[in-house]
Design a protein around this motif. Structure first.
Motif, PDB file in Angstrom:
ATOM      1  N   LEU A  36       0.827  -1.209   0.000  1.00 27.91           N
ATOM      2  CA  LEU A  36       0.000   0.000   0.000  1.00 27.91           C
ATOM      3  C   LEU A  36       0.865   1.265   0.000  1.00 27.91           C
ATOM      4  O   LEU A  36       0.497   2.287  -0.590  1.00 27.91           O
ATOM      5  CB  LEU A  36      -0.909  -0.026   1.234  1.00 27.91           C
ATOM      6  CG  LEU A  36      -1.920   1.109   1.388  1.00 27.91           C
ATOM      7  CD1 LEU A  36      -2.850   1.201   0.177  1.00 27.91           C
ATOM      8  CD2 LEU A  36      -2.741   0.910   2.662  1.00 27.91           C
ATOM      9  N   MET A  37       2.010   1.178   0.626  1.00 31.71           N
ATOM     10  CA  MET A  37       2.914   2.328   0.611  1.00 31.71           C
ATOM     11  C   MET A  37       3.408   2.592  -0.810  1.00 31.71           C
ATOM     12  O   MET A  37       3.670   3.742  -1.174  1.00 31.71           O
ATOM     13  CB  MET A  37       4.101   2.082   1.532  1.00 31.71           C
ATOM     14  CG  MET A  37       3.644   1.816   2.958  1.00 31.71           C
ATOM     15  SD  MET A  37       4.597   2.706   4.190  1.00 31.71           S
ATOM     16  CE  MET A  37       6.128   1.818   4.131  1.00 31.71           C
ATOM     17  N   SER A  38       3.523   1.515  -1.613  1.00 32.12           N
ATOM     18  CA  SER A  38       3.998   1.694  -2.985  1.00 32.12           C
ATOM     19  C   SER A  38       2.878   1.990  -3.968  1.00 32.12           C
ATOM     20  O   SER A  38       3.072   2.692  -4.949  1.00 32.12           O
ATOM     21  CB  SER A  38       4.724   0.424  -3.467  1.00 32.12           C
ATOM     22  OG  SER A  38       5.918   0.252  -2.766  1.00 32.12           O
ATOM     23  N   GLU A  39       1.730   1.419  -3.717  1.00 37.66           N
ATOM     24  CA  GLU A  39       0.641   1.540  -4.687  1.00 37.66           C
ATOM     25  C   GLU A  39      -0.662   1.851  -3.976  1.00 37.66           C
ATOM     26  O   GLU A  39      -1.086   1.090  -3.104  1.00 37.66           O
ATOM     27  CB  GLU A  39       0.439   0.201  -5.428  1.00 37.66           C
ATOM     28  CG  GLU A  39       1.626  -0.266  -6.215  1.00 37.66           C
ATOM     29  CD  GLU A  39       1.251  -1.429  -7.099  1.00 37.66           C
ATOM     30  OE1 GLU A  39       1.343  -1.287  -8.326  1.00 37.66           O
ATOM     31  OE2 GLU A  39       0.855  -2.485  -6.561  1.00 37.66           O
ATOM     32  N   GLU A  40      -1.329   2.899  -4.382  1.00 36.24           N
ATOM     33  CA  GLU A  40      -2.599   3.256  -3.750  1.00 36.24           C
ATOM     34  C   GLU A  40      -3.720   2.387  -4.275  1.00 36.24           C
ATOM     35  O   GLU A  40      -4.480   2.796  -5.153  1.00 36.24           O
ATOM     36  CB  GLU A  40      -2.922   4.718  -4.038  1.00 36.24           C
ATOM     37  CG  GLU A  40      -2.218   5.678  -3.104  1.00 36.24           C
ATOM     38  CD  GLU A  40      -2.324   7.091  -3.597  1.00 36.24           C
ATOM     39  OE1 GLU A  40      -1.267   7.700  -3.775  1.00 36.24           O
ATOM     40  OE2 GLU A  40      -3.440   7.557  -3.834  1.00 36.24           O
ATOM     41  N   VAL A  65      -3.147   2.410  10.380  1.00 36.46           N
ATOM     42  CA  VAL A  65      -4.390   3.146  10.137  1.00 36.46           C
ATOM     43  C   VAL A  65      -4.225   4.114   8.964  1.00 36.46           C
ATOM     44  O   VAL A  65      -5.086   4.195   8.096  1.00 36.46           O
ATOM     45  CB  VAL A  65      -4.814   3.910  11.415  1.00 36.46           C
ATOM     46  CG1 VAL A  65      -6.043   4.781  11.120  1.00 36.46           C
ATOM     47  CG2 VAL A  65      -5.108   2.931  12.543  1.00 36.46           C
ATOM     48  N   PHE A  66      -3.108   4.810   8.934  1.00 41.50           N
ATOM     49  CA  PHE A  66      -2.876   5.815   7.886  1.00 41.50           C
ATOM     50  C   PHE A  66      -1.635   5.476   7.058  1.00 41.50           C
ATOM     51  O   PHE A  66      -0.743   4.790   7.526  1.00 41.50           O
ATOM     52  CB  PHE A  66      -2.662   7.195   8.520  1.00 41.50           C
ATOM     53  CG  PHE A  66      -3.795   7.649   9.389  1.00 41.50           C
ATOM     54  CD1 PHE A  66      -4.958   8.170   8.823  1.00 41.50           C
ATOM     55  CD2 PHE A  66      -3.707   7.562  10.782  1.00 41.50           C
ATOM     56  CE1 PHE A  66      -6.005   8.605   9.633  1.00 41.50           C
ATOM     57  CE2 PHE A  66      -4.750   7.993  11.586  1.00 41.50           C
ATOM     58  CZ  PHE A  66      -5.902   8.505  11.010  1.00 41.50           C
ATOM     59  N   VAL A  67      -1.617   6.008   5.860  1.00 40.76           N
ATOM     60  CA  VAL A  67      -0.390   5.976   5.059  1.00 40.76           C
ATOM     61  C   VAL A  67      -0.161   7.393   4.567  1.00 40.76           C
ATOM     62  O   VAL A  67      -1.039   7.979   3.920  1.00 40.76           O
ATOM     63  CB  VAL A  67      -0.517   5.035   3.843  1.00 40.76           C
ATOM     64  CG1 VAL A  67       0.734   5.130   2.963  1.00 40.76           C
ATOM     65  CG2 VAL A  67      -0.730   3.605   4.295  1.00 40.76           C
ATOM     66  N   GLN A  68       0.975   7.941   4.876  1.00 42.22           N
ATOM     67  CA  GLN A  68       1.267   9.294   4.416  1.00 42.22           C
ATOM     68  C   GLN A  68       2.196   9.254   3.207  1.00 42.22           C
ATOM     69  O   GLN A  68       3.181   8.519   3.179  1.00 42.22           O
ATOM     70  CB  GLN A  68       1.933  10.108   5.520  1.00 42.22           C
ATOM     71  CG  GLN A  68       2.087  11.573   5.100  1.00 42.22           C
ATOM     72  CD  GLN A  68       2.920  12.380   6.070  1.00 42.22           C
ATOM     73  OE1 GLN A  68       3.323  11.875   7.118  1.00 42.22           O
ATOM     74  NE2 GLN A  68       3.177  13.631   5.725  1.00 42.22           N
ATOM     75  N   LYS A  69       1.851  10.045   2.204  1.00 46.65           N
ATOM     76  CA  LYS A  69       2.717  10.167   1.026  1.00 46.65           C
ATOM     77  C   LYS A  69       2.811  11.652   0.691  1.00 46.65           C
ATOM     78  O   LYS A  69       1.887  12.226   0.096  1.00 46.65           O
ATOM     79  CB  LYS A  69       2.113   9.445  -0.159  1.00 46.65           C
ATOM     80  CG  LYS A  69       1.887   7.970   0.098  1.00 46.65           C
ATOM     81  CD  LYS A  69       1.470   7.267  -1.162  1.00 46.65           C
ATOM     82  CE  LYS A  69       1.482   5.768  -0.905  1.00 46.65           C
ATOM     83  NZ  LYS A  69       1.446   4.995  -2.132  1.00 46.65           N
ATOM     84  N   LYS A  70       3.895  12.291   1.087  1.00 47.87           N
ATOM     85  CA  LYS A  70       4.089  13.729   0.853  1.00 47.87           C
ATOM     86  C   LYS A  70       2.839  14.518   1.285  1.00 47.87           C
ATOM     87  O   LYS A  70       2.493  14.534   2.457  1.00 47.87           O
ATOM     88  CB  LYS A  70       4.427  13.997  -0.619  1.00 47.87           C
ATOM     89  CG  LYS A  70       5.826  13.491  -0.971  1.00 47.87           C
ATOM     90  CD  LYS A  70       6.158  13.850  -2.398  1.00 47.87           C
ATOM     91  CE  LYS A  70       7.458  13.179  -2.841  1.00 47.87           C
ATOM     92  NZ  LYS A  70       7.586  13.086  -4.259  1.00 47.87           N
ATOM     93  N   ASP A  71       2.114  15.088   0.315  1.00 51.59           N
ATOM     94  CA  ASP A  71       0.953  15.915   0.670  1.00 51.59           C
ATOM     95  C   ASP A  71      -0.351  15.124   0.654  1.00 51.59           C
ATOM     96  O   ASP A  71      -1.436  15.654   0.521  1.00 51.59           O
ATOM     97  CB  ASP A  71       0.831  17.105  -0.287  1.00 51.59           C
ATOM     98  CG  ASP A  71       0.626  16.619  -1.715  1.00 51.59           C
ATOM     99  OD1 ASP A  71       1.026  15.465  -1.995  1.00 51.59           O
ATOM    100  OD2 ASP A  71       0.075  17.371  -2.538  1.00 51.59           O
ATOM    101  N   LEU A  73      -3.586   8.790   3.381  1.00 54.91           N
ATOM    102  CA  LEU A  73      -4.590   7.753   3.124  1.00 54.91           C
ATOM    103  C   LEU A  73      -5.138   7.241   4.453  1.00 54.91           C
ATOM    104  O   LEU A  73      -4.370   6.968   5.378  1.00 54.91           O
ATOM    105  CB  LEU A  73      -3.971   6.576   2.371  1.00 54.91           C
ATOM    106  CG  LEU A  73      -3.294   6.873   1.028  1.00 54.91           C
ATOM    107  CD1 LEU A  73      -2.716   5.589   0.445  1.00 54.91           C
ATOM    108  CD2 LEU A  73      -4.299   7.500   0.054  1.00 54.91           C
ATOM    109  N   VAL A  74      -6.455   7.121   4.510  1.00 53.84           N
ATOM    110  CA  VAL A  74      -7.081   6.468   5.666  1.00 53.84           C
ATOM    111  C   VAL A  74      -7.315   5.015   5.264  1.00 53.84           C
ATOM    112  O   VAL A  74      -8.122   4.744   4.376  1.00 53.84           O
ATOM    113  CB  VAL A  74      -8.423   7.134   6.048  1.00 53.84           C
ATOM    114  CG1 VAL A  74      -9.055   6.417   7.235  1.00 53.84           C
ATOM    115  CG2 VAL A  74      -8.220   8.604   6.350  1.00 53.84           C
TER     116      VAL A  74
END
Lengths: 639, 639
Positions: A336-340, A417-423, A426-427
């Motif tokens: 998930l960190m690599s692909e939304e 719970v969350f994934v942050q990618k720059k700006d 993701l919940v």
């Protein structure tokens, strides 16, 4: 620094259980302080079953005591996983007594480390001349990886510098011994894990040698090198049959495979290595589209605790190790960190809410290693093909990898719970919590309010200190046929893209309300799954349900449901620690146990009676003594 | 003396195969004359797999050669069973070359016998001081029993007195060592068989000591005595958990249990011992009403090759050893001698035409030990719970009990056609043959003409030299829903009683014609058999049918049939040595192997296509290479 704090009806109970029961309990087991009944999962005389001896091994290796190593070669990792779980617990809520204990553990580990950085109690005590000479079975690097993970967690939680120094010294030592260069060992551990540990150590220290070493271990795997000499197990067991970039199907020991995949996805995400990402994706697809149980369990056979064939998913002889589903959560998160894509969160939920939670009893003190989808107690005792399938959770396990593994995952569930990618944020999971994230030009405060997994409403409150727009992605689980969204109390229309909806704006005191479809759903397996054909499984929200004897009597296979029959849902506060229960009117084919016939030519005489059938969440089974259980239920008039 | 001579399209082929292929082939294997590929049924390093060495062991024990014993402790029995099969072959058709070979074998056995009568090559060669000291595993009496059976058969066939003398010397020796009396061993063999041998020796010699010794071994079993000291296996494995008169359920190693039951029924019939008969009947009912496969296979698990629980009949992990079904034929026949009930013949047919015949390939040179009801080749190689299930018959087996066992049964199948009771003759099996029986006041000549098992007409010609009336009982198999009888070309009405019809008259050139119902029948298992629920098996006459991949492609579980669909029958001369084939229009659920889904919420998208499904006789499967097979097929809209 980013922070997430959980205050959730569902998971806080588990976190409290970990803090108050599992961590103290596991400590006393590791320290041989209490008498327990260790369950041996197989009739293997080589498995110790009287005591754990984990900490005692460290004392001996540290020279504080005299004695021999006792137990499995990989037992050091039990303590590391305990330390990691304790770290997460302390991060959430400092507890000086536990911190002292953990600090002492760090000192002990540090004392057990050799001058050159080598760390492994078995080889230090028993066979120092065999260090790194039996990589296929020694678990030296596996244990090292677990220590690195624990060290990062404990350093972050408690600021203990010694633990980080010890881990770096170990990593530096491994880096000096292994690698492509001449004079170094060209090899890798039979059990993946060090790659994950090195990636975490790299992310914390930004020491690029750790990243490179992780990449080395990943890419040397399955190539010809002198270190994989086992004659006893097939190379697939260790994922050593092919270079990882050429592996298309999930093979061998399931825990190993998902640990490998976790590190592959992690390294791919970190470096942008497309080939590694593609390989991770191929293995992901192999698992989730052909080799995974509906409970998120993996590993179809006890032999090698392994994957078998596409669509070979027997419900009563499978393995579905708790650790393998823990690893699947790790893998899914790295993907998930690599692909939304929402499917990563969907599978993560499936594994987490079902097999992982099923791995521990409601009391937090009994554990499953093997998580069946169908159990008849008498058969487990009579049929050796099922003897690994327990009907109640043992107190502890001869091979005790699972209890501390699920403890460290549940203790850190906020990380998923969350994934942050720059700006972008993701919940991913719906857990009641407060979080704050440093975005490109400010801090985003986010608060989730929900009665999940029993209720489908998720309220998301946002507050952003910056002035630029921020993209908030919210996962819409694939089990939810419909969904409604309100943005600041007004109904809004969002288009789902790969399982996410996106709200892209300058947030300031905004509220998003997501309402998921909490109807109970019937699931059908691909017809190629022989064992599930003509049957359905039922889920509600992320929870997969099962029948248990305690509610439905014996011979659960005699129960069936008509296709059109609807389920009634009720939350039962008093039952099994509070669970949502499903009921429906179905049929019970009458047993005919008194009958003197085994085969006959007509079915007209077979009677069925209408009966109310009750389902409970799969994770809550086996908390009422030994009884039957089944997930897949016959459907009348299947099409 | 009574005589039955077979001239039957179906069985004569097997008898010819035994004469021309199996006996010479098995001889060359036992004598290590040919290179063969011996299949080891499990990964057990204790099983020899390079050669048989059976005859070599006798040469060494006889002092004709030097060397060590090699192979299983019970291997002597392979030669005895071969000799017994050879005897039946010679009885039917004398062959001087084979007789010379058999005479030489008798000389060899006699030379291997010790002065006191003791006979067992392993203990004579390797551990003379351990004689009779490890009865639970030594198989000394088991081998002795097989020799007694062979001796009776060979004496009767060829008049060889030496073989009978050797057997009596052995029996006398055993009688002098074992028994209730002080100073004797109070014990019994872990593997029943000597009881059967002693009964046969008693019937031939009328030496009552042999009967008494058989009774001793039967009744001492399961009582406390010093001889059953194994710590490794549960007492149920040896049927030693209870005195046999108190055993109600078929437990433990299936072959042992049916050998025990055979001897129990035999002794009960011979002595009129009611208690023993009742105990035999209880065990019979336990097997046939709760623990037997539709193919007449028994033994639900590989572990201990044993029975498990009532209605626990998995189709893909079972054992169903060929020898166990051979033993079930023996047991059924002995029960039929005691009680005129058609069910004994029904079960005998079920075992004989299906599992026993399935134990040998059409070439007579490949053999199954394990007879599954469902096989997917890939699963057997990947799943250790199925690794004992072979998909093609191996050339020979590390534990080679089955090939000579089925040979001796098929070579003597004429023995099971009739049962004589004073002035009554029962027709039990339908095999084309001529027989003559000494009745109370004359000789009854009987001739059976039939195309059985493919055709249901049986013509019985009778001619009696006496003047009193004779009662002829004819079994009407329970699978035949209707039957017609003609007496001298006139339709006659007979009432069936316990599965027999009786013609009671003074016979002289009479002809009875029985016409059985040869419609294909669907069978349903008791709903308590989980694995068969919602499925049916099809039979025609005594033959149980199965699907095979060679005719129906892969994924046989996707095939299903509507309840009302009818079968078309056709005898195919060219197929599998000539078999009746059944076809019907059914459904094939489309596989969806290209699909990227494993679980989904609706079944609407699952497509089914009409397809012609082809069944072949179960016994003829696995003669066209490795492929899928299944007996139980899904029924659409099961009630």
């Amino acid at each position: 620094m980013n922070q997430v704090e959980i205050q959730d009806n569902f998971f806080s109970r588990y976190k409290e259980l970990i803090r108050t029961e599992m961590i103290p309990y596991q400590w006393s087991v590791l320290n041989d302080e209490i008498e327990i009944n260790i369950e041996r999962e197989r009739n293997d005389d080589s498995i110790p079953n009287e005591k754990s001896h984990v900490i005692e091994n460290f004392r001996i290796a540290a020279g504080r005591k005299k004695g021999n190593h006792y137990g499995w070669v990989f037992q050091d990792s039990d303590l590391y996983k305990w330390l990691e779980a304790a770290a997460y617990t302390l991060r959430e809520k400092m507890d000086e007594k536990l911190k002292c204990l953990a600090d002492d553990v760090v000192d002990l580990i540090s004392d057990a480390q050799e001058e050159d950085g080598y760390l492994d109690t078995y080889f230090t005590i028993e066979e120092p001349d065999q260090k790194y000479k039996r990589l296929w079975e020694s678990h030296e690097l596996y244990c090292a990886g677990h220590f690195m993970e624990a060290a990062v967690a404990y350093y972050e939680a408690a600021g203990n510098k010694k633990v980080l120094e010890t881990a770096c010294k170990l990593a530096d030592h491994i880096d000096s011994v292994f690698g492509d260069e001449e004079g170094k060992i060209h090899g890798y551990d039979g059990h993946e894990e060090v790659e994950i540990g090195l990636m975490r150590l790299y992310r914390l220290t930004q020491n690029v040698r750790y990243l490179k070493l992780a990449q080395y271990f990943l890419l040397v795997r399955g190539t010809e090198c002198e270190a994989m000499n086992s004659k006893h197990l097939p190379l697939t067991y260790y994922q050593a049959h092919l270079p990882v970039l050429k592996q298309d199907t999930a093979e061998g020991h399931a825990v190993r495979l998902v640990y490998l995949c976790t590190a592959m996805a992690d390294a791919a995400g970190e470096t942008g290595d497309e080939k590694l990402l593609l390989a991770s994706r191929r293995l992901w697809r192999s698992i989730v589209t052909r080799r995974m149980y509906i409970t998120g369990g993996i590993g179809s056979t006890v032999s090698g605790e392994a994957f078998t064939l596409d669509y070979d998913l027997p419900n009563d002889t499978m393995y579905c190790e708790t650790c393998a589903s823990v690893g699947l959560v790790f893998f899914a998160y790295r993907m998930l960190m690599s692909e939304e894509k929402g499917e990563y969160g969907d599978v993560m939920e499936r594994a987490l809410y079902n097999t992982v939670l099923g791995g521990v009893a409601l009391d937090g003190k009994h554990f499953f290693y093997v998580n069946p989808l169908e159990v008849v107690p008498g058969k487990s005792s009579k049929d050796p093909g099922k003897s690994h399938v327990k009907c109640v959770r043992p107190q502890w396990l001869g091979c005790a990898c699972c209890p501390p593994n699920l403890a460290r995952l549940l203790a850190s569930v906020e990380q998923y719970v969350f994934v942050q990618k720059k700006d972008k944020l993701l919940v991913n999971l719906f857990v009641e919590c407060k979080g704050s994230f440093e975005m490109e030009d400010g801090v985003l405060n986010i608060e989730l309010k929900t009665g999940y997994p029993w209720e489908g409403c998720v309220e998301i409150k946002l507050n952003y200190s910056g002035t630029a727009s921020v993209c908030l992605g919210i996962r819409v689980p694939s089990w939810s046929d419909t969904f409604d969204v309100e943005l600041n109390q007004e109904r809004a229309v969002f288009k789902e893209k790969h399982g996410f909806i996106y709200v892209n704006q300058v947030f300031s005191e905004d509220t998003i309300r997501l309402k998921l479809d909490m109807q109970a759903k019937r699931w059908y397996a691909n017809p190629l799954v022989e064992n599930d054909l003509g049957k359905f499984a039922v889920s509600r929200g992320p929870i997969v349900y099962c029948l248990e004897g305690a509610d439905n009597g014996t011979n659960l296979h005699l129960l069936s449901l008509e296709k059109q029959e609807e389920f009634e849902y009720k939350f039962d506060e008093a039952k099994l620690g509070g669970v949502g229960v499903l009921t429906a009117w179905g049929w019970k084919t009458e047993p005919d146990s008194g009958a003197q016939w085994l085969y006959r030519k007509n079915t007209a005489a077979v009677k069925k009676t209408k009966t109310k059938i009750k389902w409970i969440p799969y994770y809550s089974w086996a908390n009422r003594g030994e009884n039957e259980m089944r997930v897949w239920v016959r459907e009348e008039n299947p099409c």
